[in-house]
Each structure stands twice: as C-alpha cells, then as structure tokens.
Design a protein around this motif. Structure first.
Motif, PDB file in Angstrom:
ATOM      1  N   VAL A  58      76.538 127.932  87.727  1.00 26.19           N
ATOM      2  CA  VAL A  58      77.445 126.781  87.661  1.00 26.19           C
ATOM      3  C   VAL A  58      76.800 125.773  86.716  1.00 26.19           C
ATOM      4  O   VAL A  58      75.750 125.193  87.031  1.00 26.19           O
ATOM      5  CB  VAL A  58      77.682 126.157  89.044  1.00 26.19           C
ATOM      6  N   ARG A  59      77.419 125.599  85.560  1.00 24.45           N
ATOM      7  CA  ARG A  59      76.815 124.776  84.506  1.00 24.45           C
ATOM      8  C   ARG A  59      77.817 123.717  84.075  1.00 24.45           C
ATOM      9  O   ARG A  59      78.905 124.040  83.591  1.00 24.45           O
ATOM     10  CB  ARG A  59      76.425 125.657  83.321  1.00 24.45           C
ATOM     11  N   ASP A  60      77.451 122.462  84.268  1.00 26.20           N
ATOM     12  CA  ASP A  60      78.340 121.364  83.928  1.00 26.20           C
ATOM     13  C   ASP A  60      77.479 120.107  83.810  1.00 26.20           C
ATOM     14  O   ASP A  60      76.650 119.834  84.676  1.00 26.20           O
ATOM     15  CB  ASP A  60      79.403 121.179  85.017  1.00 26.20           C
ATOM     16  N   ASP A  61      77.671 119.352  82.739  1.00 27.94           N
ATOM     17  CA  ASP A  61      76.847 118.158  82.523  1.00 27.94           C
ATOM     18  C   ASP A  61      76.957 117.173  83.682  1.00 27.94           C
ATOM     19  O   ASP A  61      76.015 116.418  83.955  1.00 27.94           O
ATOM     20  CB  ASP A  61      77.257 117.458  81.221  1.00 27.94           C
ATOM     21  N   SER A  70      82.348 126.332  85.511  1.00 26.78           N
ATOM     22  CA  SER A  70      82.297 124.875  85.412  1.00 26.78           C
ATOM     23  C   SER A  70      82.825 124.261  86.696  1.00 26.78           C
ATOM     24  O   SER A  70      83.377 124.950  87.566  1.00 26.78           O
ATOM     25  CB  SER A  70      83.148 124.398  84.226  1.00 26.78           C
ATOM     26  N   LEU A  71      82.676 122.947  86.825  1.00 20.02           N
ATOM     27  CA  LEU A  71      83.235 122.265  87.992  1.00 20.02           C
ATOM     28  C   LEU A  71      84.748 122.425  88.033  1.00 20.02           C
ATOM     29  O   LEU A  71      85.338 122.568  89.110  1.00 20.02           O
ATOM     30  CB  LEU A  71      82.858 120.786  87.962  1.00 20.02           C
ATOM     31  N   ASP A 106      86.432 124.999  87.018  1.00 14.43           N
ATOM     32  CA  ASP A 106      86.717 126.345  87.524  1.00 14.43           C
ATOM     33  C   ASP A 106      86.681 126.383  89.050  1.00 14.43           C
ATOM     34  O   ASP A 106      87.395 127.171  89.678  1.00 14.43           O
ATOM     35  CB  ASP A 106      85.700 127.354  86.979  1.00 14.43           C
TER      36      ASP A 106
END
Length: 269
Positions: A91-94, A214-215, A217
């Motif tokens: 889970v990758r999101d700034d 991502s968030l 998603d």
C-alpha cells in the motif's frame, strides 16, 4: 488456507536513529531493513501452512506479506518473498506518511478487507512490535478495526476446523486460547526463529510481482491517515545525554574490593 503477514520497513535497530524537524522518524537510510520481529511473524505463518496438507480440490495455501509505506518499503516485501512468502502487497500513497500506530492499522485493515474480498483470509499474523516505534499497538488495533478476534503473543499456533488455537506464556501461567477464524495474531520473539533465505530464493524474489495499491483503491479517506489522521504525534525529541557518572575499574583480582565497595554505595549489594 490464506495467511496475511503484516511487515514493516524500518531503520536498523543498531543504526544511529534520529527525528526530522517535523517530528517524524528519519527513514530512507542504506541500513533500513525488514523489521526483525516481523520475520518471526512470517516464520510462524510459513510453519503454519507447511504443517497443513492441501486437500484434493483445494486451492494451494497462500502466505501474503503486506506493508504500507513509501517506495523503499518494497525491500521488506522482497525479503519476505525470499523467505518463502507466495505473494506481496504494497500500500503506497504519499498521504500515509506520518501515520501513527492507529492510522497505520486503519490502512492495513482496509488492505486486509480488500484481500479478504478476493479470497477469504484465515489468519493475519504480525510481529509483537515494530522496532522503530515499539508501541505494540498495531495487532490489537487491526483486530478491532476488522472486528476479528485477536490472539496475541503466541508461541504456538494451530488451525483446525475453522478454529485458531494459540499457546502463550505469561509471567505466571501458560495459556491456551482459541477463536474462530478469521483472526488476528501476534507472535513472541522467542519461539519462531526466522529461516535465512537461500541464494535461489533471493534471486527469485527479485522477479516476483508485487501488487501496489493506493488509498483510493482501498476506499480510505486520506484525511484519516498521515499526520492529520493520527491520534498521537511527537512534540519534542532530543539525543540521550551522555552519562557523567561512569566509573571504570581496571585490573585483576585486586580490584574486586573497590568494585564491591562501589556497588554497596550505589545500593546494588
């Protein structure tokens, strides 16, 4: 059986760690690594599925490593794949940056729900703590957010007939606890010594796909994670001061009286 293992990419516990000006832990160093206690969790998951034969007509067992973090956190997943995990989710999101334990659990819970909708998850396993924050809160928070039973600090795990059973030791007792699956577990650092990946596993891990979410998603509102979505924050941090009362005693047996005298004066004897 499907097992999800929560892992984290953290600064090496032996490295010189520091905080940034905004109160966040400085990350991204060359010695950042998979949290050692999460290796124990992955080992527990691998042993669990290895002990369960796959019945005819059943899907193969899955052990999926799951993390939330920046791009560099994929290295923790690669390590998990090299150890034997069959899949990896990042889970990758700034917006996740700066999340405390509760906000992190919120992201992980959304990811577990996403995976559970694809194929039912039987068990989520986590280490007893992250060596960057040492809060030990994420497993319990994750269970609460999922509304699943939690069985913590396990040193033995079995799953049979839809029931998860663990053994754990307290300071006075040995407890055997059980709960219906799906459940969230954490494991002690005393029972599951992690295997070391062989060279073939390390090479294969570099080629295995890592699913990135991502968030958006996961349907997670960015306002509920990161610094703004966290219930705690670091207000101030400073290096540990040097001790000025150290006494160095050198020599052989003739120094014992002086050492004993010092311990007595300090109240240790």
């Amino acid at each position: 059986m499907r097992v999800v293992v929560c892992v984290k990419h953290v600064p090496d516990v032996q490295s010189a760690r520091s905080f940034r000006e905004d109160g966040l832990l400085a990350r991204g160093g060359e010695d950042d690594t998979l949290n050692e206690l999460d290796e124990d969790a992955l080992e527990a998951a691998l042993r669990l599925v290895e002990a369960q034969p796959v019945a005819e007509g059943e899907q193969p067992h899955e052990v999926t490593v799951l993390t939330a973090g920046p791009a560099a956190a994929v290295e923790a997943l690669r390590r998990g794949l090299a150890m034997g995990a069959t899949g990896a989710v990042h889970v990758r999101d700034d917006a996740i940056a700066g999340s405390d334990a509760i906000a992190t659990a919120r992201v992980l819970a959304a990811a577990v729900r996403h995976l559970h909708a694809e194929r039912p998850v039987d068990v989520v396993v986590a280490g007893m703590a992250g060596l960057d924050g040492l809060t030990s809160l994420v497993p319990a928070a994750l269970a609460a957010l999922l509304d699943w039973p939690q069985l913590t600090l396990a040193d033995e795990i079995t799953v049979e007939g839809g029931t998860v059973r663990v053994r754990r030791e307290t300071s006075t007792d040995v407890e055997v606890l059980s709960a219906p699956a799906p459940a969230v577990l954490s494991v002690t650092d005393q029972a599951f010594r992690a295997r070391f990946p062989d060279f073939r596993g390390i090479l294969a891990a570099r080629k295995k796909p890592v699913a990135v979410l991502s968030l958006a998603d996961l349907g997670v509102d960015p306002a509920t994670v990161g610094l703004d979505g966290s219930a705690t924050r670091v207000l101030e941090a400073a290096p540990r001061p040097e001790r000025g009362d150290r006494v160095l005693v050198t020599g052989g047996a003739e120094t014992v009286p002086a050492l004993v005298d010092y311990l007595v004066r300090k109240g240790f004897a």
